[in-house]
Design a protein around this motif. Structure first.
Motif, mmCIF file in Angstrom:
data_model
loop_
_atom_site.group_PDB
_atom_site.id
_atom_site.type_symbol
_atom_site.label_atom_id
_atom_site.label_comp_id
_atom_site.label_asym_id
_atom_site.label_seq_id
_atom_site.Cartn_x
_atom_site.Cartn_y
_atom_site.Cartn_z
ATOM 1 N N LEU A 20 7.039 -5.161 4.151
ATOM 2 C CA LEU A 20 6.230 -3.982 3.840
ATOM 3 C C LEU A 20 5.491 -4.174 2.527
ATOM 4 O O LEU A 20 4.289 -3.882 2.428
ATOM 5 N N THR A 21 6.161 -4.683 1.524
ATOM 6 C CA THR A 21 5.526 -4.923 0.229
ATOM 7 C C THR A 21 4.404 -5.954 0.357
ATOM 8 O O THR A 21 3.331 -5.788 -0.238
ATOM 9 N N GLN A 22 4.635 -6.998 1.140
ATOM 10 C CA GLN A 22 3.592 -8.009 1.329
ATOM 11 C C GLN A 22 2.369 -7.421 2.040
ATOM 12 O O GLN A 22 1.233 -7.740 1.685
ATOM 13 N N ILE A 24 1.333 -4.306 1.942
ATOM 14 C CA ILE A 24 0.636 -3.443 0.974
ATOM 15 C C ILE A 24 -0.135 -4.304 -0.025
ATOM 16 O O ILE A 24 -1.289 -4.015 -0.356
ATOM 17 N N ASN A 25 0.483 -5.386 -0.492
ATOM 18 C CA ASN A 25 -0.197 -6.267 -1.448
ATOM 19 C C ASN A 25 -1.411 -6.950 -0.820
ATOM 20 O O ASN A 25 -2.439 -7.143 -1.489
ATOM 21 N N LYS A 26 -1.330 -7.304 0.454
ATOM 22 C CA LYS A 26 -2.486 -7.897 1.132
ATOM 23 C C LYS A 26 -3.627 -6.891 1.214
ATOM 24 O O LYS A 26 -4.796 -7.249 1.052
ATOM 25 N N SER A 27 -3.293 -5.646 1.469
ATOM 26 C CA SER A 27 -4.323 -4.607 1.514
ATOM 27 C C SER A 27 -4.975 -4.430 0.150
ATOM 28 O O SER A 27 -6.205 -4.287 0.051
ATOM 29 N N LYS A 28 -4.157 -4.438 -0.905
ATOM 30 C CA LYS A 28 -4.697 -4.315 -2.265
ATOM 31 C C LYS A 28 -5.630 -5.477 -2.585
ATOM 32 O O LYS A 28 -6.706 -5.295 -3.153
ATOM 33 N N GLU A 29 -5.216 -6.677 -2.217
ATOM 34 C CA GLU A 29 -6.023 -7.860 -2.500
ATOM 35 C C GLU A 29 -7.331 -7.827 -1.716
ATOM 36 O O GLU A 29 -8.391 -8.179 -2.252
ATOM 37 N N ALA A 30 -7.271 -7.397 -0.468
ATOM 38 C CA ALA A 30 -8.496 -7.304 0.336
ATOM 39 C C ALA A 30 -9.461 -6.295 -0.277
ATOM 40 O O ALA A 30 -10.677 -6.541 -0.339
ATOM 41 N N PRO A 84 3.097 2.906 2.137
ATOM 42 C CA PRO A 84 3.950 2.446 3.241
ATOM 43 C C PRO A 84 3.582 3.102 4.572
ATOM 44 O O PRO A 84 3.695 2.479 5.616
ATOM 45 N N GLU A 85 3.119 4.337 4.542
ATOM 46 C CA GLU A 85 2.769 5.045 5.766
ATOM 47 C C GLU A 85 1.555 4.415 6.446
ATOM 48 O O GLU A 85 1.329 4.625 7.628
ATOM 49 N N GLY A 86 0.780 3.643 5.712
ATOM 50 C CA GLY A 86 -0.371 2.974 6.281
ATOM 51 C C GLY A 86 0.000 1.761 7.110
ATOM 52 O O GLY A 86 -0.813 1.247 7.869
ATOM 53 N N GLU A 89 4.383 -0.011 11.372
ATOM 54 C CA GLU A 89 5.386 -0.895 11.980
ATOM 55 C C GLU A 89 6.387 -1.398 10.937
ATOM 56 O O GLU A 89 7.585 -1.468 11.198
ATOM 57 N N TYR A 90 5.920 -1.719 9.739
ATOM 58 C CA TYR A 90 6.818 -2.188 8.679
ATOM 59 C C TYR A 90 7.639 -1.034 8.110
ATOM 60 O O TYR A 90 8.825 -1.180 7.824
ATOM 61 N N HIS A 91 6.993 0.105 7.956
ATOM 62 C CA HIS A 91 7.693 1.279 7.415
ATOM 63 C C HIS A 91 8.801 1.712 8.379
ATOM 64 O O HIS A 91 9.912 2.059 7.942
#
Length: 167
Positions: A20-22, A24-30, A84-86, A89-91
């Protein structure tokens, strides 16, 4: 046996949280990459705008409108992708693993529920009375003619009206 099961459950929870953290971090980086590109494009447009002004030309409309920077001004979907709600599947996997670690077995967490039926307004049309006059249904009387008469009449009218065309 019991210790092994508990360590497996905590390991599954840790892996789910890490995934889940990965995400979210991928979304931030994108978003960061898109924001950097938008700033580059805006800078290039400003330079082109300055060049147009120096020449005395009218600038193109696309040069006047700056691009939105997604990392600084995210829309609703981009904001959701940073939570996380975004990443449902991971959440969901994290919540399931947390329930197993806490010892609550056999319960499924459902994120999606059945939509509640909306209230449908029923209109009783019997209370309305038709107040407009009835439409006229009279059909105009056309003289009965054969196909030959109508063809000759139309050909004659075409010939009369075609006198303005010169070849």
């Amino acid at each position: 046996m019991r210790i092994r099961e508990e360590t497996e459950k905590t390991e599954a929870l840790r892996k789910a949280q890490r995934a889940l953290t990965q995400a979210i971090n991928k979304s931030k980086e994108a978003l960061r990459i898109k924001g950097v590109q938008a700033r580059k494009n805006n800078r290039a447009n400003r330079e082109l705008l300055k060049a147009c002004r120096a020449r005395g030309d009218l600038p193109s409309a696309h040069l006047l409108i700056p691009e939105r920077e997604p990392d600084k001004h995210p829309n609703a979907l981009e904001v959701l992708s940073l939570t996380p709600e975004g990443h449902v599947e991971y959440h969901h996997a994290v919540i399931q693993a947390q329930l197993q670690v806490d010892g609550i077995e056999g319960e499924e967490v459902s994120f999606f529920t059945e939509p509640t039926p909306t209230k449908v307004e029923v209109i009783d049309h019997s209370q309305y009375v038709e107040s407009s006059p009835p439409p006229e249904t009279a059909v105009p009387d056309y003289p009965e003619s054969s196909n030959e008469e109508s063809d000759t009449g139309s050909i004659d009218s075409i010939a009369r009206n075609a006198s303005f065309i010169r070849f």
